[in-house]
Design an enzyme around this catalytic site. Structure first.
Site, PDB file in Angstrom:
ATOM      1  N   LYS A  55       0.834  -1.205   0.000  1.00 52.39           N
ATOM      2  CA  LYS A  55       0.000   0.000   0.000  1.00 52.39           C
ATOM      3  C   LYS A  55       0.874   1.263   0.000  1.00 52.39           C
ATOM      4  CE  LYS A  55      -3.140  -0.257   2.889  1.00 52.39           C
ATOM      5  NZ  LYS A  55      -4.482  -0.600   3.075  1.00 52.39           N
ATOM      6  N   ARG A 144      -3.303   2.852   8.430  1.00 47.48           N
ATOM      7  CA  ARG A 144      -3.581   1.566   7.776  1.00 47.48           C
ATOM      8  C   ARG A 144      -2.362   0.655   7.758  1.00 47.48           C
ATOM      9  NH1 ARG A 144      -7.964   2.201   3.823  1.00 47.48           N
ATOM     10  NH2 ARG A 144      -8.701   4.338   3.903  1.00 47.48           N
ATOM     11  N   GLY A 153      -7.523  -7.706   4.480  1.00 51.77           N
ATOM     12  CA  GLY A 153      -8.427  -7.738   5.630  1.00 51.77           C
ATOM     13  C   GLY A 153      -7.858  -8.402   6.868  1.00 51.77           C
ATOM     14  N   MET A 155      -5.180  -7.513   8.752  1.00 49.98           N
ATOM     15  CA  MET A 155      -4.657  -6.641   9.810  1.00 49.98           C
ATOM     16  C   MET A 155      -5.587  -5.443   9.983  1.00 49.98           C
ATOM     17  SD  MET A 155      -0.597  -6.958   9.089  1.00 49.98           S
ATOM     18  CE  MET A 155      -0.693  -6.576   7.361  1.00 49.98           C
ATOM     19  N   ARG A 388      -3.077  -1.947  -6.426  1.00 50.90           N
ATOM     20  CA  ARG A 388      -2.179  -3.112  -6.356  1.00 50.90           C
ATOM     21  C   ARG A 388      -2.529  -4.007  -7.530  1.00 50.90           C
ATOM     22  NH1 ARG A 388      -5.016  -5.245  -0.853  1.00 50.90           N
ATOM     23  NH2 ARG A 388      -7.103  -5.338  -1.690  1.00 50.90           N
ATOM     24  N   HIS A 507     -15.296 -10.568   1.080  1.00 51.64           N
ATOM     25  CA  HIS A 507     -14.143 -11.329   1.578  1.00 51.64           C
ATOM     26  C   HIS A 507     -14.095 -12.722   0.943  1.00 51.64           C
ATOM     27  CE1 HIS A 507     -12.106 -13.959   4.523  1.00 51.64           C
ATOM     28  NE2 HIS A 507     -11.248 -12.968   4.513  1.00 51.64           N
ATOM     29  N   ARG A 669      11.039 -47.605 -16.139  1.00 54.31           N
ATOM     30  CA  ARG A 669      11.787 -48.029 -14.956  1.00 54.31           C
ATOM     31  C   ARG A 669      11.500 -49.491 -14.656  1.00 54.31           C
ATOM     32  NH1 ARG A 669      10.596 -45.249  -9.295  1.00 54.31           N
ATOM     33  NH2 ARG A 669       8.783 -46.615  -9.377  1.00 54.31           N
ATOM     34  N   GLU A 796      18.633 -41.888  -6.218  1.00 51.78           N
ATOM     35  CA  GLU A 796      17.649 -41.677  -5.157  1.00 51.78           C
ATOM     36  C   GLU A 796      18.118 -42.206  -3.808  1.00 51.78           C
ATOM     37  OE1 GLU A 796      13.971 -43.645  -6.255  1.00 51.78           O
ATOM     38  OE2 GLU A 796      15.021 -45.307  -7.185  1.00 51.78           O
ATOM     39  N   SER A 815      18.398 -39.889 -13.419  1.00 53.53           N
ATOM     40  CA  SER A 815      17.139 -39.216 -13.099  1.00 53.53           C
ATOM     41  C   SER A 815      17.007 -39.219 -11.577  1.00 53.53           C
ATOM     42  CB  SER A 815      15.952 -39.930 -13.742  1.00 53.53           C
ATOM     43  OG  SER A 815      14.761 -39.260 -13.397  1.00 53.53           O
ATOM     44  N   THR A 818      13.631 -37.838  -6.264  1.00 51.11           N
ATOM     45  CA  THR A 818      13.754 -37.010  -5.059  1.00 51.11           C
ATOM     46  C   THR A 818      12.764 -37.394  -3.971  1.00 51.11           C
ATOM     47  OG1 THR A 818      12.514 -35.382  -6.334  1.00 51.11           O
ATOM     48  CG2 THR A 818      14.881 -34.999  -6.050  1.00 51.11           C
ATOM     49  N   CYS A 882      12.551 -36.864 -11.447  1.00 50.54           N
ATOM     50  CA  CYS A 882      11.206 -37.399 -11.647  1.00 50.54           C
ATOM     51  C   CYS A 882      10.449 -37.608 -10.335  1.00 50.54           C
ATOM     52  CB  CYS A 882      11.240 -38.693 -12.444  1.00 50.54           C
ATOM     53  SG  CYS A 882      12.148 -40.014 -11.625  1.00 50.54           S
ATOM     54  N   TYR A 902      15.852 -31.882 -17.739  1.00 55.68           N
ATOM     55  CA  TYR A 902      14.395 -31.914 -17.706  1.00 55.68           C
ATOM     56  C   TYR A 902      13.873 -32.237 -16.304  1.00 55.68           C
ATOM     57  CZ  TYR A 902      14.738 -37.022 -17.709  1.00 55.68           C
ATOM     58  OH  TYR A 902      15.028 -38.324 -17.374  1.00 55.68           O
TER      59      TYR A 902
HETATM   60  C1  PEP Z   1      11.312 -41.124  -6.344  1.00 55.10           C
HETATM   61  O1  PEP Z   1      11.736 -41.817  -5.438  1.00 55.10           O
HETATM   62  O2  PEP Z   1      11.430 -39.888  -6.366  1.00 55.10           O
HETATM   63  C2  PEP Z   1      10.611 -41.733  -7.478  1.00 55.10           C
HETATM   64  C3  PEP Z   1      10.261 -41.011  -8.524  1.00 55.10           C
HETATM   65  O3  PEP Z   1      10.279 -43.020  -7.371  1.00 55.10           O
HETATM   66  P1  PEP Z   1       9.066 -43.581  -6.490  1.00 55.10           P
HETATM   67  O4  PEP Z   1       8.261 -42.411  -6.049  1.00 55.10           O
HETATM   68  O5  PEP Z   1       8.324 -44.507  -7.381  1.00 55.10           O
HETATM   69  O6  PEP Z   1       9.775 -44.267  -5.387  1.00 55.10           O
HETATM   70 MG    MG Z   2      11.921 -43.954  -5.750  1.00 56.19          MG
END
Ligand code: PEP
Ligand code: MG
Length: 924
Positions: A55, A144, A153, A155, A388, A507, A669, A796, A815, A818, A882, A902
């Site tokens: 603001k 304000r 809304g 605060m 805004r 709201h 896989r 992994e 790959s 995660t 992935c 990717y």
């Molecule tokens: C992972 O472990 O990130 C993965 C993609 O394999 P999954 O989820 O099938 O274990």
């Molecule tokens: Mg996995």
């Protein structure tokens, strides 16, 4: 409550701001603390948003570009935590800078702020005060809140500040409008009491209701000036009773207390909850803007309103909003009177309307974005109070982005960077009702189409109940008379929101639209009894727990549980995504296990499949039997026979996926989960399997018991399965290569990539690679045809990341998985983390759920390190990700930054990942 003592930091050094509520660096209190604006100039500008809040920064910017804003000043966000931590004491220098700010306003307006109360008080029920001598209109102020990110809304605000008996008399005299002056005074006492001193608003409401009853009137507008004088006296009494001290009559004391109260509102429950839900963790506090009041309630040539420079629901290029003649801001929001559509101003206030259209155009061009503007008209003069970037629906965001480029207000990179956000794309992918004709007979009411999309759930009437039932796994629709900021937790928990009251800028409407939650507001036919837990529409009664559906795009309320379908994307979407793809360098693939998913992924722009989890192919009724036979087999021959039965199913699935992904890589896989997941666990299904195999049930049960593991996630899974049962890997490789040869012969461009899961040592990968290469050679020899393919691995397991340089020698690609990498890096079980992660987030032990948003510091370090060492061994090594993080915008930005090739995510997140990667590329 009395005035806070003007204590300074005792040691003279700039005090540190507590970092308890933010991860931002310690704020700097040694620089300028107050930034003035007005009369075409300003100390600050939009770039100082972190200090001035949205603001304050927008007022400074509007002042600079010559738009009409009432003069004022903004106290920096860096003062917020200090005043909270020091019980209202101000940092060194702030009091002087505030005084200078007041003189600045007074000089621009030629008006004086406040005056000490005359000795003579207003007596009892409305006896006149001693006339003040000053002939100038007094200066009143608004105080304000405003953080760097919008918290609508959440605060507090204090208006009409600076009034006492003498100033009110002077206001009455100089405006020639006694009724207006006393109305302003009683509103001020109410608001100050409620916001600053904690005297609940309903006590003032009760006094007002009593007076109206005495006078025999129903509307506030029927109270006379004398009535309002009486009301002021009664409000003061209410204040004193509940506050335990008289109403403060020194305007400078009022100002100081109000500033502190607005700072303190940073930490009220709803603001804290709002920041938590919206993951707003980098803010140091709210700024406070003190600004000359302008009045929309001085008569018929005055008024107040809010507008969007374009329609925030559809994106249509026309002013959209609401306006109330002869009213103050809270009358529009409070729903006491029905506002008029902004377009009607064109007739009622032609000059002002033309100025508004012009201001809207200038603001859009200046900000390169659609604006949400608050304004007041005082005696025919337009004042802008705030602008805004406007919140908007997904469809509106897309249309506005494409229109801005067509109109020359933005270029495509700007449109991609700032006019459409990942959550807008998410909304475009929201479900709609399967068949609008089918439910026509069950529409029980129609309200305003406040936030589009279709929602279905069981009715709940309180926000708490919505949260409770959501936590119990239920889908709920929150039905309220109207929502308030206290309800944000429940609104977040609900599939959709339905309110009996409130317009398109209410709201419920604003919050729901911002979140992309379907919402129908202002559905006046509903008679809601929140206490009894039911609502009625005519003869229809809907109880808590009943199924209800709402269409946020049409405003329809439908009895029962409607079927939903996914939306279609065309037109502007294609245009916009073309700009997105031109801007990004990171590839986006899909996690898809079926030909249908693969086709959907192609439609959403996936450049291949980054993860095909083959285990999902074994669960069909026609396959699970053969899979179980394979697992339970006690001779090699029996196992081989079962694998032979599985092979044609796999081959057919792979062939269809290759066809759907013609010209794109498909990463397949090898089997990953522990075999235990495939065996029957109930006595009935164990009996069925025993019958099928012609063995006693005890033999099935013994096998099930043998496969049970204490820590299955760390057990006999991933490549460990293929290494101990090479027949499984061989069967999968054969199915894959036979399908590849077959489909390639049809003229399809087939690009298989075989991925080995859960590798921790290079020897594991080498073992599986050898099996795959042997089978490929066999198949190619048998078929007299070859297909180019890659063999790579998931990274992994932390050990794989740490030894990525060695592993790369055996890998054509990496790959990052995660999901598992996060599990094993933190030591948090993927399946059990839900029991403690919410508490960790609440207590800020974790900044975010690491299974949703990649932890850059730890897991991210492994990703970055493994990428570097893998490519050191094999320059140009293809590297992707992935895990679920592949569809999370912040994680996608990280993947871009570390130079991955990717990301791969579920089909419905592909457009989001494309946009996130384009935004990351444009930001770098
Ligand atoms: C992972 O472990 O990130 C993965 C993609 O394999 P999954 O989820 O099938 O274990
Ligand atoms: Mg996995």
């Amino acid at each position: 409550m009395s005035a806070a003592p003007d204590r300074r930091s005792s040691n003279g050094a700039p005090p540190a701001v507590s970092a308890s509520d933010t991860s931002a660096p310690v704020a700097n209190l040694s620089g300028r603390l107050v930034y003035r604006f007005g009369a075409g100039e300003a100390d600050g500008d939009l770039s100082l948003k972190p200090l001035l809040g949205g603001k304050g920064a927008s007022l400074a910017e509007m002042s600079r570009i010559g738009l009409p804003v009432p003069p004022g000043f903004t106290i920096s966000t860096v003062c917020c935590q200090y005043t909270i931590d020091h019980e209202g004491a101000w940092p060194d220098g702030l009091a002087e800078e505030v005084d200078a700010g007041l003189r600045h306003i007074e000089a621009i307006l030629g008006a004086q702020f406040g005056e000490a109360e005359d000795a003579t008080e207003v007596g009892g029920d409305g006896a006149p005060a001693t006339a003040a001598t000053n002939t100038e209109a007094p200066l009143l102020l608004s105080v304000r809140s405003g953080a760097a990110q919008s918290m609508p809304g959440m605060m507090d605000t204090v208006l009409n500040l600076g009034l006492n008996d003498a100033v009110t008399e002077r206001l009455a005299r100089t405006t020639g409008n006694e009724r207006f002056a006393y109305d302003a005074y009683r509103r001020f006492i109410d608001m100050f009491g409620d916001v600053v001193t904690g005297v609940p608003h309903h006590h003032f409401e009760a006094a007002l209701a009593a007076l109206k009853a005495e006078r025999g009137v129903t509307s506030d507008l029927d109270l006379t000036a004398a009535d309002l004088r009486t009301l002021v006296a009664r409000y003061k009494a209410v204040y004193e009773t509940h506050a335990g001290a008289p109403f403060p009559t020194d305007p400078r004391v009022q100002l100081r207390l109000a500033i502190n109260a607005v700072f303190a509102s940073w930490n009220n429950d709803r603001a804290v909850k709002f920041r938590r839900i919206n993951r707003m963790q980098d803010l140091v506090g709210t700024a406070v803007t003190v600004q000359a009041m302008v009045f929309g309630n001085t008569g018929p040539t005055s008024g107040t309103g809010v507008l969007f420079t374009r329609n925030p629901a559809t994106g249509e290029a026309a002013l959209f909003g609401e306006f109330l003649a002869n009213a103050q801001g809270e009358d529009v929001v409070g729903g006491l009177r029905t506002p008029r559509a902004i377009a009607e101003m064109e007739e009622a206030f032609p000059g002002v309307y033309a100025q508004l259209v012009d201001a809207a155009r200038r603001l859009e061009a200046h900000n390169a974005d659609m604006q949400d503007v608050e304004f007041t008209v005082q005696d025919g003069h337009l004042f802008l109070l705030q602008t805004r970037n406007g919140k908007r629906t997904g469809p509106a965001a897309l249309k506005i982005a494409v229109d801005f480029v067509r109109e020359g207000l933005a270029d495509p990179p700007t449109a991609v960077r700032s006019l459409v956000q990942p959550h807008h794309i998410d909304q475009l992918l929201h479900p709609q009702f399967a068949d609008a004709d089918r439910y026509a007979g069950r529409v029980i009411a129609t309200g305003l189409p406040a936030s589009p999309g279709a929602a279905v759930g069981r009715v709940v009437f309180t926000a708490d109940e919505a949260e409770r039932q959501r936590d119990a796994g239920e889908r709920v629709l929150l039905v309220r008379v109207e929502t308030s900021p206290e309800d944000v937790g429940g609104m977040d928990a609900a599939q959709g929101i339905l309110t009996a009251r409130g317009g398109m800028t209410s709201h419920a409407a604003v919050v729901a639209r911002g979140w992309g939650t379907p919402c129908v507001s202002g559905c006046g036919a509903l008679v809601v009894d929140e206490v009894a837990g039911r609502f009625t529409v005519g003869d229809t009664v809907v109880e808590a727990g009943d199924w209800l559906s709402i269409n946020g795009s049409t405003g329809e309320v439908i009895l029962g549980q409607e079927a939903l379908v996914e939306p279609e994307l065309t037109g502007d979407f294609e245009t916009f995504m073309g700009w997105v793809d031109a801007a990004r360098t990171l590839g986006v693939r899909a996690n898809a296990d079926t030909p249908a998913d693969a086709a959907q992924a192609r439609a959403f722009g996936a450049a291949g499949i980054g993860l095909c989890r083959t285990e999902h192919m074994f669960f069909g009724d026609d396959r699970i039997g053969a899979m179980r036979e394979m697992i339970l087999a006690d001779t090699d021959a029996a196992r081989a026979a079962a694998l032979d039965r599985l092979l044609p199913f796999q081959r057919a699935d792979f062939a269809d996926i290759f066809r759907a992904m013609d010209g794109f890589p498909v990463t397949i896989r090898l089997l990953d989960p522990p075999l235990h997941e495939f065996v029957p666990h109930t006595p009935e299904s164990q009996q069925e399997t025993a019958n099928r195999l012609g063995v006693p049930i005890e033999q099935v049960q013994a096998a099930v018991a043998r496969l049970a593991e204490v820590n299955p996630m760390l057990g006999h899974r991933g490549c460990r399965l293929g290494i101990t049962n090479p027949g499984i890997t061989a069967m999968q490789a054969r199915a894959l290569f036979e399908a590849a040869v077959e489909v390639q012969a049809e003229g399809v461009d087939v690009q298989p990539e075989v991925m080995v899961p859960l590798v921790g040592t290079v020897a594991e990968l080498a073992d599986q690679r050898a099996v795959v290469e042997r089978v490929a050679a066999e198949v190619f020899a048998e078929r007299g045809a070859e297909v180019a393919y890659l063999v790579g691995t998931m990274i992994e397991i932390p050990r794989a990341a740490l030894t990525a340089g060695a592993i790369a020698a055996e890998a054509d690609f990496f790959s990052f998985g995660t999901n598992d990498l996060t599990q094993m890096t933190y030591g948090y079980s993927r399946d059990d983390a839900g029991t403690f992660i919410p508490a960790y987030l609440d207590r800020k032990v974790l900044p975010a759920d690491p299974f949703q948003t990649l932890d850059r510091e730890g897991v991210g370090q492994l990703v970055s390190m493994a990428t570097t060492s893998g490519r050191a061994t094999k320059p140009g090594l293809k590297v992707g990700l992935c895990g679920e993080h592949g569809g999370d915008p912040a994680s996608v930005a990280f993947c871009h930054a570390v130079g991955l090739d990717y990301v791969s995510c579920s089909p419905f997140r592909i457009p989001i990942a494309r946009l996130a990667s384009a935004q990351a590329a444009l930001a770098s």
